[in-house]
Design a protein around this motif. Structure first.
Motif, PDB file in Angstrom:
ATOM      1  N   ILE A 183     -11.872 -16.779  -5.536  1.00  0.00           N
ATOM      2  CA  ILE A 183     -12.175 -15.390  -5.164  1.00  0.00           C
ATOM      3  C   ILE A 183     -13.678 -15.186  -5.003  1.00  0.00           C
ATOM      4  CG2 ILE A 183     -12.135 -12.993  -6.000  1.00  0.00           C
ATOM      5  CD1 ILE A 183      -9.412 -13.697  -7.298  1.00  0.00           C
ATOM      6  N   ILE A 184     -14.461 -15.763  -5.915  1.00  0.00           N
ATOM      7  CA  ILE A 184     -15.920 -15.585  -5.872  1.00  0.00           C
ATOM      8  C   ILE A 184     -16.540 -16.362  -4.711  1.00  0.00           C
ATOM      9  CG2 ILE A 184     -18.083 -15.986  -7.130  1.00  0.00           C
ATOM     10  CD1 ILE A 184     -16.456 -15.631  -9.723  1.00  0.00           C
ATOM     11  N   GLN A 185     -16.033 -17.572  -4.477  1.00  0.00           N
ATOM     12  CA  GLN A 185     -16.584 -18.437  -3.426  1.00  0.00           C
ATOM     13  C   GLN A 185     -15.471 -18.913  -2.491  1.00  0.00           C
ATOM     14  OE1 GLN A 185     -19.547 -18.623  -2.814  1.00  0.00           O
ATOM     15  NE2 GLN A 185     -20.858 -18.685  -4.603  1.00  0.00           N
ATOM     16  N   PRO A 186     -15.005 -18.041  -1.589  1.00  0.00           N
ATOM     17  CA  PRO A 186     -13.901 -18.429  -0.695  1.00  0.00           C
ATOM     18  C   PRO A 186     -14.238 -19.565   0.256  1.00  0.00           C
ATOM     19  CG  PRO A 186     -14.836 -16.292  -0.070  1.00  0.00           C
ATOM     20  CD  PRO A 186     -15.423 -16.641  -1.397  1.00  0.00           C
ATOM     21  N   TRP A 187     -15.533 -19.910   0.400  1.00  0.00           N
ATOM     22  CA  TRP A 187     -15.881 -21.039   1.258  1.00  0.00           C
ATOM     23  C   TRP A 187     -15.271 -22.346   0.762  1.00  0.00           C
ATOM     24  CZ3 TRP A 187     -18.173 -25.005  -1.291  1.00  0.00           C
ATOM     25  CH2 TRP A 187     -18.916 -24.708  -2.452  1.00  0.00           C
ATOM     26  N   VAL A 188     -14.881 -22.373  -0.523  1.00  0.00           N
ATOM     27  CA  VAL A 188     -14.273 -23.578  -1.081  1.00  0.00           C
ATOM     28  C   VAL A 188     -12.996 -23.930  -0.328  1.00  0.00           C
ATOM     29  CG1 VAL A 188     -13.197 -24.553  -3.165  1.00  0.00           C
ATOM     30  CG2 VAL A 188     -15.305 -23.217  -3.356  1.00  0.00           C
ATOM     31  N   PHE A 189     -12.256 -22.914   0.149  1.00  0.00           N
ATOM     32  CA  PHE A 189     -11.041 -23.183   0.933  1.00  0.00           C
ATOM     33  C   PHE A 189     -11.359 -24.057   2.142  1.00  0.00           C
ATOM     34  CE2 PHE A 189      -9.296 -19.328  -1.144  1.00  0.00           C
ATOM     35  CZ  PHE A 189      -8.043 -19.811  -1.487  1.00  0.00           C
ATOM     36  N   LYS A 190     -12.461 -23.745   2.823  1.00  0.00           N
ATOM     37  CA  LYS A 190     -12.818 -24.471   4.037  1.00  0.00           C
ATOM     38  C   LYS A 190     -13.443 -25.826   3.726  1.00  0.00           C
ATOM     39  CE  LYS A 190     -15.641 -24.097   8.237  1.00  0.00           C
ATOM     40  NZ  LYS A 190     -16.581 -23.243   9.011  1.00  0.00           N
ATOM     41  N   GLU A 191     -14.354 -25.854   2.774  1.00  0.00           N
ATOM     42  CA  GLU A 191     -15.111 -27.072   2.489  1.00  0.00           C
ATOM     43  C   GLU A 191     -14.319 -28.088   1.673  1.00  0.00           C
ATOM     44  OE1 GLU A 191     -18.066 -27.758   3.745  1.00  0.00           O
ATOM     45  OE2 GLU A 191     -18.113 -25.829   4.801  1.00  0.00           O
ATOM     46  N   HIS A 192     -13.437 -27.608   0.790  1.00  0.00           N
ATOM     47  CA  HIS A 192     -12.727 -28.509  -0.120  1.00  0.00           C
ATOM     48  C   HIS A 192     -11.233 -28.201  -0.133  1.00  0.00           C
ATOM     49  CE1 HIS A 192     -16.710 -29.592  -1.321  1.00  0.00           C
ATOM     50  NE2 HIS A 192     -16.935 -28.503  -2.027  1.00  0.00           N
ATOM     51  N   LEU A 193     -10.648 -28.022   1.052  1.00  0.00           N
ATOM     52  CA  LEU A 193      -9.247 -27.616   1.138  1.00  0.00           C
ATOM     53  C   LEU A 193      -8.322 -28.604   0.441  1.00  0.00           C
ATOM     54  CD1 LEU A 193      -7.080 -25.708   2.161  1.00  0.00           C
ATOM     55  CD2 LEU A 193      -7.066 -26.984   4.330  1.00  0.00           C
ATOM     56  N   LEU A 194      -8.552 -29.898   0.639  1.00  0.00           N
ATOM     57  CA  LEU A 194      -7.695 -30.894  -0.004  1.00  0.00           C
ATOM     58  C   LEU A 194      -7.730 -30.735  -1.520  1.00  0.00           C
ATOM     59  CD1 LEU A 194      -5.863 -33.349   0.075  1.00  0.00           C
ATOM     60  CD2 LEU A 194      -7.917 -34.804   0.147  1.00  0.00           C
ATOM     61  N   MET A 195      -8.918 -30.499  -2.067  1.00  0.00           N
ATOM     62  CA  MET A 195      -9.034 -30.338  -3.513  1.00  0.00           C
ATOM     63  C   MET A 195      -8.329 -29.072  -3.985  1.00  0.00           C
ATOM     64  SD  MET A 195     -10.056 -32.110  -5.960  1.00  0.00           S
ATOM     65  CE  MET A 195     -10.735 -33.254  -4.760  1.00  0.00           C
ATOM     66  N   VAL A 196      -8.433 -28.007  -3.199  1.00  0.00           N
ATOM     67  CA  VAL A 196      -7.730 -26.759  -3.524  1.00  0.00           C
ATOM     68  C   VAL A 196      -6.234 -27.020  -3.634  1.00  0.00           C
ATOM     69  CG1 VAL A 196      -7.107 -24.462  -2.680  1.00  0.00           C
ATOM     70  CG2 VAL A 196      -9.478 -25.248  -2.520  1.00  0.00           C
ATOM     71  N   LEU A 197      -5.692 -27.791  -2.689  1.00  0.00           N
ATOM     72  CA  LEU A 197      -4.257 -28.084  -2.681  1.00  0.00           C
ATOM     73  C   LEU A 197      -3.870 -29.018  -3.826  1.00  0.00           C
ATOM     74  CD1 LEU A 197      -3.736 -28.562   1.163  1.00  0.00           C
ATOM     75  CD2 LEU A 197      -3.181 -26.547  -0.222  1.00  0.00           C
ATOM     76  N   LEU A 198      -4.687 -30.036  -4.063  1.00  0.00           N
ATOM     77  CA  LEU A 198      -4.375 -30.976  -5.147  1.00  0.00           C
ATOM     78  C   LEU A 198      -4.384 -30.291  -6.507  1.00  0.00           C
ATOM     79  CD1 LEU A 198      -6.405 -34.149  -4.041  1.00  0.00           C
ATOM     80  CD2 LEU A 198      -3.924 -33.888  -4.103  1.00  0.00           C
ATOM     81  N   LEU A 199      -5.376 -29.447  -6.746  1.00  0.00           N
ATOM     82  CA  LEU A 199      -5.469 -28.769  -8.035  1.00  0.00           C
ATOM     83  C   LEU A 199      -4.401 -27.690  -8.186  1.00  0.00           C
ATOM     84  CD1 LEU A 199      -9.347 -28.472  -8.406  1.00  0.00           C
ATOM     85  CD2 LEU A 199      -7.812 -29.974  -9.677  1.00  0.00           C
ATOM     86  N   ALA A 200      -3.841 -27.244  -7.057  1.00  0.00           N
ATOM     87  CA  ALA A 200      -2.752 -26.268  -7.127  1.00  0.00           C
ATOM     88  C   ALA A 200      -1.433 -26.925  -7.533  1.00  0.00           C
ATOM     89  CB  ALA A 200      -2.580 -25.568  -5.780  1.00  0.00           C
ATOM     90  N   ALA A 201      -1.320 -28.238  -7.340  1.00  0.00           N
ATOM     91  CA  ALA A 201      -0.047 -28.930  -7.575  1.00  0.00           C
ATOM     92  C   ALA A 201       0.508 -28.715  -8.986  1.00  0.00           C
ATOM     93  CB  ALA A 201      -0.197 -30.414  -7.260  1.00  0.00           C
ATOM     94  N   PRO A 202      -0.268 -28.973 -10.047  1.00  0.00           N
ATOM     95  CA  PRO A 202       0.303 -28.753 -11.382  1.00  0.00           C
ATOM     96  C   PRO A 202       0.620 -27.294 -11.658  1.00  0.00           C
ATOM     97  CG  PRO A 202      -2.040 -29.320 -11.516  1.00  0.00           C
ATOM     98  CD  PRO A 202      -1.611 -29.573 -10.111  1.00  0.00           C
ATOM     99  N   ILE A 203      -0.119 -26.362 -11.068  1.00  0.00           N
ATOM    100  CA  ILE A 203       0.166 -24.935 -11.244  1.00  0.00           C
ATOM    101  C   ILE A 203       1.525 -24.602 -10.640  1.00  0.00           C
ATOM    102  CG2 ILE A 203      -0.599 -22.597 -10.670  1.00  0.00           C
ATOM    103  CD1 ILE A 203      -3.482 -23.701 -10.615  1.00  0.00           C
ATOM    104  N   ILE A 204       1.791 -25.130  -9.441  1.00  0.00           N
ATOM    105  CA  ILE A 204       3.076 -24.901  -8.771  1.00  0.00           C
ATOM    106  C   ILE A 204       4.211 -25.518  -9.575  1.00  0.00           C
ATOM    107  CG2 ILE A 204       4.424 -25.452  -6.711  1.00  0.00           C
ATOM    108  CD1 ILE A 204       1.744 -25.326  -5.151  1.00  0.00           C
TER     109      ILE A 204
END
Length: 215
Positions: A183-204
């Motif tokens: 939320i604070i740094q939405p640029w992370v979605f663009k720059e590190h999308l793969l990491m965003v998805l990988l770190l979401a895996a255990p949450i899901i």
């Protein structure tokens, strides 16, 4: 890792001072620790205050050492205000997670900054995915592998419930750090999308297990 920033020193000092007070004053410790019965009876402040108390010196040391390792990348990318937001959101969401999973256990208690620290760890990995860690201070591994592996271990431990560690607070804290950073740094979605998805895996996986009644 590196020189301690002033804000990190302040947070570590707050944890040390409040924890030492709790070590030497049991009435203070019991008043401000996380207790499901107390919280459900109206003492909501324990959701925050318990995050600055610790069970013993070792517990305090491990949490503050972990904070030291991961604070600087978060401070660098988010600044002081962003760091405080990540820390407090992770602390509160971690304890709310404990309250949710133990809401019917009126005698359940917990203390520690683990939720906040885990949130800072997750934020640091999102912001600096190339960061390396020394497993057991010796074997170099990518931080994201450690973070994802740790969260899957947390899910396993939540299902087993064979120790006195607040794994649900760790998980809630990680979710808090994850969401606050994005939320604070939405640029992370663009720059590190793969990491965003990988770190979401255990949450899901956690939410799926909960929905299926397997937690």
């Amino acid at each position: 890792m590196g020189d301690l920033a002033l804000l990190t020193i302040v947070i570590i000092a707050a944890n040390v001072i409040i924890s030492f007070k709790g070590f030497n004053d049991l009435s203070f410790f019991h008043r401000y620790k996380f207790n499901v019965g107390d919280i459900r009876s109206g003492k909501k402040y324990q959701i925050l205050t318990s995050g600055f108390l610790h069970a013993d010196y070792g517990h305090l040391f491990v949490n503050m050492l972990t904070l030291y390792f991961f604070a600087n990348p978060v401070l660098y990318y988010l600044g002081n205000l962003g760091f405080v937001v990540v820390y407090l959101v992770s602390l509160i969401l971690g304890n709310l997670s404990s309250l949710y999973f133990h809401k019917n256990e009126w005698n359940y208690t917990a203390v520690g900054a683990s939720g906040a620290v885990t949130g800072v760890l997750y934020a640091a990995i999102l912001l600096n995915p190339d960061m390396m860690l020394g497993l057991f201070f010796i074997v170099p591994i990518p931080a994201y592998i450690f973070g994802i592996g740790y969260m899957f271990y947390t899910i396993y431990a939540m299902r087993k419930r064979q120790d006195n560690i607040g794994h649900d607070a760790h998980f809630g804290g990680a979710v808090g750090g994850y969401l606050a950073t994005l939320i604070i740094q939405p640029w992370v979605f663009k720059e590190h999308l793969l990491m965003v998805l990988l770190l979401a895996a255990p949450i899901i996986v956690l939410f799926w297990l909960h929905r299926e009644g397997k937690l």
